[in-house]
Motif scaffolding. Structure first.
Motif, short mmCIF file in Angstrom:
data_model
loop_
_atom_site.label_atom_id
_atom_site.label_comp_id
_atom_site.label_asym_id
_atom_site.label_seq_id
_atom_site.Cartn_x
_atom_site.Cartn_y
_atom_site.Cartn_z
N ALA A 104 1.84 6.88 -7.04
CA ALA A 104 0.62 7.07 -7.37
C ALA A 104 1.49 9.00 -7.58
O ALA A 104 0.97 9.58 -8.44
N ILE A 105 2.11 9.66 -6.18
CA ILE A 105 1.54 10.74 -6.17
C ILE A 105 2.14 11.73 -6.26
O ILE A 105 1.89 13.01 -6.06
N GLY A 106 2.79 10.98 -7.17
CA GLY A 106 4.13 11.84 -7.01
C GLY A 106 4.42 13.19 -8.30
O GLY A 106 4.57 14.62 -8.28
N GLY B 228 -3.96 9.51 2.04
CA GLY B 228 -2.48 9.96 2.98
C GLY B 228 -2.69 11.46 1.20
O GLY B 228 -3.29 11.59 0.57
N SER B 229 -1.82 12.47 2.19
CA SER B 229 -1.40 13.66 1.16
C SER B 229 0.31 13.85 1.27
O SER B 229 0.80 12.82 -0.40
N ASP B 230 0.92 13.80 1.98
CA ASP B 230 1.91 13.81 1.18
C ASP B 230 3.36 12.60 1.70
O ASP B 230 3.46 12.31 1.52
N ALA B 231 1.84 11.78 3.36
CA ALA B 231 2.34 10.59 3.64
C ALA B 231 1.43 9.67 4.04
O ALA B 231 0.48 10.59 3.53
N VAL B 232 1.57 8.33 3.56
CA VAL B 232 0.11 7.59 3.83
C VAL B 232 -0.12 8.49 6.15
O VAL B 232 0.77 7.92 7.09
N VAL B 233 -1.72 7.88 6.19
CA VAL B 233 -2.41 8.56 6.88
C VAL B 233 -2.79 7.46 7.14
O VAL B 233 -2.29 6.34 8.64
N ALA B 234 -3.44 6.22 6.81
CA ALA B 234 -3.78 4.31 6.87
C ALA B 234 -4.03 3.82 5.80
O ALA B 234 -3.90 4.60 4.11
N GLY B 235 -3.46 2.90 5.80
CA GLY B 235 -3.92 2.23 4.38
C GLY B 235 -4.32 1.32 4.62
O GLY B 235 -4.18 -0.25 5.69
N ALA C 196 1.16 -0.85 0.08
CA ALA C 196 -0.05 0.44 0.27
C ALA C 196 0.75 1.48 0.33
O ALA C 196 0.73 2.87 -0.14
N GLY C 197 2.15 1.28 0.97
CA GLY C 197 2.37 2.04 0.89
C GLY C 197 3.85 2.28 -0.34
O GLY C 197 3.57 3.85 -0.59
N LEU C 198 4.45 1.64 -0.88
CA LEU C 198 4.56 2.14 -2.34
C LEU C 198 4.32 2.46 -3.47
O LEU C 198 4.33 2.93 -4.60
#
Length: 311
Positions: A124-126, A150-157, A117-119
């Motif tokens: 995707a957001i770059g 998330g926005s710049d970083a993952v909040v939850a996945g 999820a994090g990867l």
């Protein structure tokens, strides 16, 4: 630094060779092949010999490309299918033998759903406008579906244990699927997504970003493309009206009718209906919970995240 990233999923194996500088990627080569590594895994709990052979052949070709492009480092990750099997050591041995010819000691690694999820999120957001955050990124694969906020970083996945291949093999046996099969598939999807929607606060999201082949194929069909045009699809938007109409049309078609659609990869013909059901259920949930009414599709996904993680 020139790196190679390999994403080996339930349905496809993909390669990205890229130059990395200042945290940004410049593509050198990007390729995807359908190998259906997860063929029958949901029922048997094992990789089929034919599936391993197909994957090995594709990976050997990828290794030759890596040598030709003189990559300095390689990372190969395996996702949903490789988490579930009893004979995964045969898979690891095969990847070690093939990748060692590129970088000594290289071997595939199985990542957790959270890592996947994090990867996917960071890949995707770059290129997205931060003003459209928070983003809910959905990576709809063959064996699992990752939902990440998330926005710049993952909040939850959360990684839900359902994907287009798994759902098709479990529920959609007729051609086209019957109303009863579709209804049963919807129940499976809702049950599988329930924890994701409980643990990931999608209500906070302003933008839905879809990645991977099901999402981009649906977008191409919604845009009425006659052939698959990656650059035109990347960061394009599809309203729910067009998106849901395409999903309904695909579920009503036979495999033969889906096969002649211009943007349709031959390896997705038999499983795109399962993916369409998952997208329909996600659209309903995100529309209801977050007021979202369109899908943004990105050609950049976990593969880009893997490449960035190398350095």
């Amino acid at each position: 630094m020139r790196v190679a990233a390999v994403d080996c999923g339930t349905n496809s194996i993909r390669l990205l060779i890229a130059d990395v500088a200042d945290g940004r990627l410049t593509d050198v080569h990007r390729e995807m092949r359908i190998v259906r590594l997860g063929q029958g895994v949901d029922a048997t709990g094992q990789f089929a010999p034919d599936a391993l052979a197909r994957t090995r052949a594709a990976l050997a070709d990828y290794a030759e490309l890596m040598r030709r492009h003189d990559v300095a480092a390689v990372r190969m990750v395996a996702t949903s299918a490789a988490r579930d099997v009893s004979n995964r050591e045969a898979f690891f041995a095969m990847t070690s033998e093939v990748l060692d010819s590129v970088v000594s000691g290289a071997v595939a690694e199985v990542i957790t759903g959270a890592e996947e999820a994090g990867l996917s999120f960071h890949g995707a957001i770059g290129e997205l406008d931060s003003a459209a955050a928070p983003f809910v990124v959905v990576d709809l694969g063959g064996g699992s579906t990752e939902v990440v906020l998330g926005s710049d970083a993952v909040v939850a996945g959360y990684s839900a244990d359902i994907g287009c291949v798994r759902l098709t093999e479990r529920c959609l046996h007729s051609d086209p699927p019957t109303d009863e099969e579709i209804a049963a598939a919807r129940t499976v999807v809702r049950d599988a997504l329930a924890d994701a929607l409980r643990l990931v606060p999608v209500e906070q999201a302003r933008t839905w970003v879809g990645v991977a082949g099901t999402m981009t194929t649906l977008a191409a069909l919604a845009h009425k493309m006659t052939t698959y045009e990656s650059e035109a699809i990347h960061l394009s938007r599809v309203g729910f009206g067009e998106l849901l109409a395409v999903c309904a049309d695909l579920l009503a078609m036979t495999r033969q009718q889906r096969a002649v659609l211009g943007p349709m990869h031959e390896g997705r013909v038999d499983v795109i209906g399962g993916g369409a059901i998952i997208v329909q259920e996600l659209a309903a949930a995100l529309g209801d919970r977050a007021g979202i009414n369109e899908l943004v599709v990105s050609e950049h996904d976990i593969l880009d995240g893997i490449a960035l993680s190398i350095v």
